[in-house]
Design a protein around this motif. Sequence first.
Motif, PDB file in Angstrom:
ATOM      1  N   LEU A 106       0.856  -1.185   0.000  1.00 10.27           N
ATOM      2  CA  LEU A 106       0.000   0.000   0.000  1.00 10.27           C
ATOM      3  C   LEU A 106       0.892   1.234   0.000  1.00 10.27           C
ATOM      4  O   LEU A 106       1.975   1.215   0.573  1.00 10.27           O
ATOM      5  CB  LEU A 106      -0.861   0.024   1.271  1.00 10.27           C
ATOM      6  N   PHE A 107       0.448   2.286  -0.657  1.00 12.59           N
ATOM      7  CA  PHE A 107       1.165   3.552  -0.511  1.00 12.59           C
ATOM      8  C   PHE A 107       0.186   4.697  -0.353  1.00 12.59           C
ATOM      9  O   PHE A 107      -1.001   4.573  -0.653  1.00 12.59           O
ATOM     10  CB  PHE A 107       2.160   3.773  -1.652  1.00 12.59           C
ATOM     11  N   ASN A 108       0.741   5.797   0.172  1.00 11.59           N
ATOM     12  CA  ASN A 108      -0.071   6.970   0.485  1.00 11.59           C
ATOM     13  C   ASN A 108      -0.014   7.953  -0.677  1.00 11.59           C
ATOM     14  O   ASN A 108       1.039   8.474  -1.004  1.00 11.59           O
ATOM     15  CB  ASN A 108       0.488   7.591   1.770  1.00 11.59           C
ATOM     16  N   ILE A 165      -5.165   5.833   0.618  1.00  8.40           N
ATOM     17  CA  ILE A 165      -4.374   4.598   0.713  1.00  8.40           C
ATOM     18  C   ILE A 165      -4.608   3.780  -0.556  1.00  8.40           C
ATOM     19  O   ILE A 165      -5.726   3.333  -0.817  1.00  8.40           O
ATOM     20  CB  ILE A 165      -4.760   3.800   1.971  1.00  8.40           C
ATOM     21  N   THR A 173     -10.794   3.433 -10.819  1.00 10.51           N
ATOM     22  CA  THR A 173     -11.720   2.365 -11.171  1.00 10.51           C
ATOM     23  C   THR A 173     -13.020   2.564 -10.403  1.00 10.51           C
ATOM     24  O   THR A 173     -13.084   3.365  -9.481  1.00 10.51           O
ATOM     25  CB  THR A 173     -11.157   0.967 -10.821  1.00 10.51           C
ATOM     26  N   LEU A 203      -0.545  -3.159  -7.324  1.00 13.11           N
ATOM     27  CA  LEU A 203      -0.660  -4.529  -7.810  1.00 13.11           C
ATOM     28  C   LEU A 203       0.522  -4.878  -8.696  1.00 13.11           C
ATOM     29  O   LEU A 203       1.032  -4.038  -9.435  1.00 13.11           O
ATOM     30  CB  LEU A 203      -1.964  -4.687  -8.597  1.00 13.11           C
ATOM     31  N   LEU A 249     -14.263   0.712  -8.272  1.00 16.18           N
ATOM     32  CA  LEU A 249     -14.127   0.309  -6.875  1.00 16.18           C
ATOM     33  C   LEU A 249     -13.079   1.136  -6.135  1.00 16.18           C
ATOM     34  O   LEU A 249     -12.678   0.790  -5.045  1.00 16.18           O
ATOM     35  CB  LEU A 249     -13.772  -1.171  -6.794  1.00 16.18           C
ATOM     36  N   GLY A 250     -12.606   2.192  -6.748  1.00 15.35           N
ATOM     37  CA  GLY A 250     -11.620   3.025  -6.071  1.00 15.35           C
ATOM     38  C   GLY A 250     -10.320   3.082  -6.847  1.00 15.35           C
ATOM     39  O   GLY A 250     -10.220   2.573  -7.968  1.00 15.35           O
ATOM     40  N   VAL A 251      -9.326   3.681  -6.190  1.00 12.54           N
ATOM     41  CA  VAL A 251      -8.052   3.906  -6.861  1.00 12.54           C
ATOM     42  C   VAL A 251      -7.120   2.727  -6.621  1.00 12.54           C
ATOM     43  O   VAL A 251      -7.011   2.238  -5.502  1.00 12.54           O
ATOM     44  CB  VAL A 251      -7.427   5.208  -6.314  1.00 12.54           C
ATOM     45  N   VAL A 252      -6.473   2.234  -7.675  1.00 17.79           N
ATOM     46  CA  VAL A 252      -5.449   1.199  -7.531  1.00 17.79           C
ATOM     47  C   VAL A 252      -4.269   1.601  -8.415  1.00 17.79           C
ATOM     48  O   VAL A 252      -4.407   2.475  -9.264  1.00 17.79           O
ATOM     49  CB  VAL A 252      -5.925  -0.209  -7.981  1.00 17.79           C
ATOM     50  N   LEU A 284      -8.532  -6.530 -12.283  1.00 21.63           N
ATOM     51  CA  LEU A 284      -9.138  -6.138 -10.999  1.00 21.63           C
ATOM     52  C   LEU A 284     -10.027  -7.250 -10.459  1.00 21.63           C
ATOM     53  O   LEU A 284     -10.002  -7.559  -9.265  1.00 21.63           O
ATOM     54  CB  LEU A 284      -9.956  -4.859 -11.177  1.00 21.63           C
ATOM     55  N   PRO A 309      -3.647   0.563  -3.083  1.00 18.73           N
ATOM     56  CA  PRO A 309      -2.939  -0.712  -3.223  1.00 18.73           C
ATOM     57  C   PRO A 309      -2.147  -0.751  -4.541  1.00 18.73           C
ATOM     58  O   PRO A 309      -2.641  -0.282  -5.566  1.00 18.73           O
ATOM     59  CB  PRO A 309      -4.063  -1.750  -3.248  1.00 18.73           C
ATOM     60  N   ARG A 339      -1.342  11.322  -1.412  1.00 19.29           N
ATOM     61  CA  ARG A 339      -1.991  12.518  -0.863  1.00 19.29           C
ATOM     62  C   ARG A 339      -3.135  12.170   0.095  1.00 19.29           C
ATOM     63  O   ARG A 339      -4.257  12.652  -0.032  1.00 19.29           O
ATOM     64  CB  ARG A 339      -2.493  13.407  -2.002  1.00 19.29           C
ATOM     65  N   GLY A 340      -2.840  11.263   1.019  1.00 24.00           N
ATOM     66  CA  GLY A 340      -3.823  10.939   2.043  1.00 24.00           C
ATOM     67  C   GLY A 340      -4.738   9.773   1.685  1.00 24.00           C
ATOM     68  O   GLY A 340      -5.496   9.303   2.518  1.00 24.00           O
TER      69      GLY A 340
END
Lengths: 669, 151
Positions: free
Chosen positions: B42-44, B49, B75, B53, B77-80, B124, B51, B46-47
Motif C-alpha cells: 500500500l502507498f499513500n 491509501i 476504477t 498490484l 471500486l476506487g483507486v489502484v 481487478l 494498493p 496525498r492521504g
Amino acid sequence: MPVLSDQQVRGLFAQEAEVRLSHLGQLLLGLEQTDGDRTAVDSIFRELHTIKGSSAVAGLPEVSVLAHELEDLISDLRTGGSQPTPDVVDALLAGLDGLAVLIGIAAPGTPPAPPAPSAPPAPPDVVVEPGENAVSAPPPVAAAATAAGVVMVPLERLDELNRLVSESASAHLRVGRMLSDRYGTDPASISEFNDLSRALNDLQDRAMRTQMVPVSTITDTLHRVVRDLARAQGKDIRWDTRGTDTELDRGVLLRLSDSLLHLVRNAVDHGVETPAERAAAGKASQATIRLHAMQLGSEVIIAVTDDGRGVDLDRVRQEAARHGLGTEGLTDEDVAALTLRSGLSTTAFVTDVSGRGVGLDVVRANVEAARGRIEVRSRPGEGAEFRVVVPITLAVLRCLLVEAGGSRYALPFHRVVRTQLDDVDDRVRAEGRALTWVDRQAVPVSVLAETLGETAGQRTDGPLVVLADAERRHAFKIDRLVGQRDVVLKGLSQVLPNVPAVAGASVEPDGSILLVLDPPGLMQRARHRHTTGEHEVEEPPAGRPRGSILVVDDALTVRELQRSILERAGFSVRVASDGVQALSLLAVEPSDLVISDVEMPHLDGFGLTEAIRSDAALANIPVLLLSSRSTELDRERGLHAGADGYIVKSGFDEGSLLTAVDRLLGGRL
Amino acid sequence: MDAVLLPVGDALYAVPTSWVREVVTTPALTRLVTAPATVLGLFNLRGEIVPLLDVAALLGAGRTGPVAFAVVLDTRLGVVALSATSFPARRMLDAAPGTSDLSGAATYRVGRQLAVLVDVQAVLDAVTAHHPVSPPGAPHTALHTTGAGHG
C-alpha cells in the motif's frame, strides 16, 4: 462596540435556548426515572428561569410567559406541593415542545400551537437542515437560527477536507525534515514552525471530529418516543442506555436513526406486555427497553433489547407457511430472523403507531443501505434483541502500537487484555504448542511476525501482548511496544480480496501507512497455523524411525491414510482391522503408541483400551482414540476407559493427528 | 489507441489512457501482510491509501523486480496502481498487428518491442476474487484484443 440588532439578539437567544431545551428534556426524562431527584428539580428550575429572563431580553414575551408557567409547575415540585407524576412530566414536556415552537427551533412535524405533547424535538447535535427551520419557525428568528451557523455539508466534502488536512500535516513534517537535513536547523527551535505545528494538529483534530458523532445524539429522541408511547398504551417501561458515547460516522448514524426509532417503537408496541399481562406471567410490572452500543473492531453494534414477550414464533411460522416457506428444521433463531424478510412482516411486526406502517424488512433494507446488518435473538416470554451491526469506515480507534518483524502495527485497544514480559518460567507446552500463564489461565503463544507470514524463525526477546475475542485469549510475542494512540481507521480498497487479520489502515502523520490488525482474525490465523501444523510440527529426522505406532481401524481408507501420514512423518507403522487383531499384534511386539477407531467389529476401541490398560506388559502404551462420535459422553467414556487422547474424525487432518501423536510420544522418545 | 506503456523487466504492457489518473515515482510501500503475492503493498497518495498490484504476477509472467513507478488507475471500486520497473511513457498505438500466443491478447509493435494490452477490468476482478489471471490455456484471460475503458 456596535449594539446588537434585535435580530442578532434573537439569534443568540435561539442558540442558547436550543442547548437549554435539550438539557431540560434530558432532565425531565430523568426525573421520572429518579423519582423527583431534588438536584434535578433545582436544575430544571434554574434552566427555565434563565430561559424566562433571556426571552424577555430578546423581546419574546410569549416565550417568557410560557417559561413562567412551567416554572410555577416546578416550584410546586420543589416545595413538595406536587409529585413528578407522569401527568406532571407530560405537561412539562409538552411545555418544552411549545417553547421550541415559539422560539423557532422545533423539529419538523411539531404542531404549531403550544403546549401540545407530540413528536420529540430534534437531537441537538445532529445537523439540522436550515430549510426545516425556515418552514416551522417564525421568519425573523428562523433566519437568525440559520445565520447562527447550522449548515448542511455533504459528507464527501468532509472526507476531502480530512484528507487534505492530513496531507498538509505530512507536508509540514517533510518541511521540518528538509530544514534539518538541508540547513542544519532544528525546526523545533523556530517558533513560527511550532505555531504551524500546533495549528495543524488542532485542525486535524477538529476536522476528524466533524465526521464522528456519539450514539447519544439520537438516544434522547428514542427515550422520548418510548416514554410517550408507553404512556399512551398504559405500559410501564424503563429506558436504559449503555455505551452511548460510542462514536460513529455521522452519515451512518443518521441513516440508522430511523431504523432504531422503528425498533424501539416495535419493542414498546409489540414486545412489551401491559403491566397486568406481565404480572400474570410472573414478571416485574415495569419492563425495560435497553439500547446498548459498542464498538467491536471496525464495526459498531447497537442492540435494542426488551424483556417483553419475545417474537411470536408460531405466528411467524404460520405466515411463512402462508408464503410457501417451510420452517421445519429451522431453529427458533432462524425463524425469528424470518421477520426481517420482505413480505413476511406479520401484523405483530408492523409498526403502525402514528399510522406509519413499516415492517422490519424495511428496517433491514435501511440498515443494509448503511452497509450494515441486523440480527434477531428472541426467547419466548423473556424478550427479544435486535442487533444492528454497522461498519465504521471512519472511526477513531484507540490502538496499541507494536513492532513485530521490524514493522509497526496497531492493535485495537479493546481487544488487548494486557501486555506482559515473556518469562521463561511461565512457559508450558501442551498439545504440541507453546503456552504461557495469564491470570492463572494457560494461553497459547505465537510469534506475531510469524503469524502474519513475516520473517519466520527470527528470534525476538520482546514482551507478549495478550489479545482476546469473545471466546478465547491468545498471546503474541512482539519485538517491542511502541505506545498507544487514537488512529483513524480506513477500510482497505474494495479491489483487494478479504485480507485476513487486517482490519484496515491509517495514514500516519509522517505520511507512512500503519496497518491496523484485526485481533479475532489474527487469533484464528494463529490457531489455523497451529492445527494445520504449518509451522509448529517439526520435520522428522532422517534415519532412525521416531517411534512405532499401531493403527487400528476397520475402514481400509482411514487405516491407509493414517499409515501414509505417519510413515511420512518418520514413524514405523503396523495396522490392524479390529481390537482383537490389535491385541494379538501387541502380544508379539508392543508399540510406542496405539491409534484406534472406536466402532469396530469383535472388539471396539473402548474395549481395546481397557484390555491394554489391564495388561501389565502393555499398560503404559498411550492410546489415542479416533472417532466419528463427537459427544462429550463418548469422549468421557473413552478417557474413562483409559485413553490418552480423543480426536473426532470430522476434525481430523494431518496437522491435528501429528500434533496429538507428538504430544503423546513427546516425552517418551 | 492512446495508451500508457508499463515496462516490467524485459516485458512491456499497455494500459488504455482512459484508466490512468497519474504516474507516481518510487512510492513508499507498506507491505500488506497476509495479502496474496499479487498485492505488492500500500502507498499513500496525498492521504489516500492505494494498493499497488504486481501486473506481471497477475498475468502469470513472473514477479516484478524493484518498483520504480506506479501507474495510478481510477476504477469503479476506487483507486489502484500497477507497478512498472522503468518510466511508463504515453504512446499512440496503431491498429493491433498481432495477438499473443500465450493469451490471445492484442500485441502492438513499439520500436523493437511488443507491448501486450492489459484488460484492466479482468485484472481487478482477478485480484478481488483472489485467483491468478490467465493461467496458460485457460479460457478466462486478462489479455484481450480490445481494451475496454471504464465507464
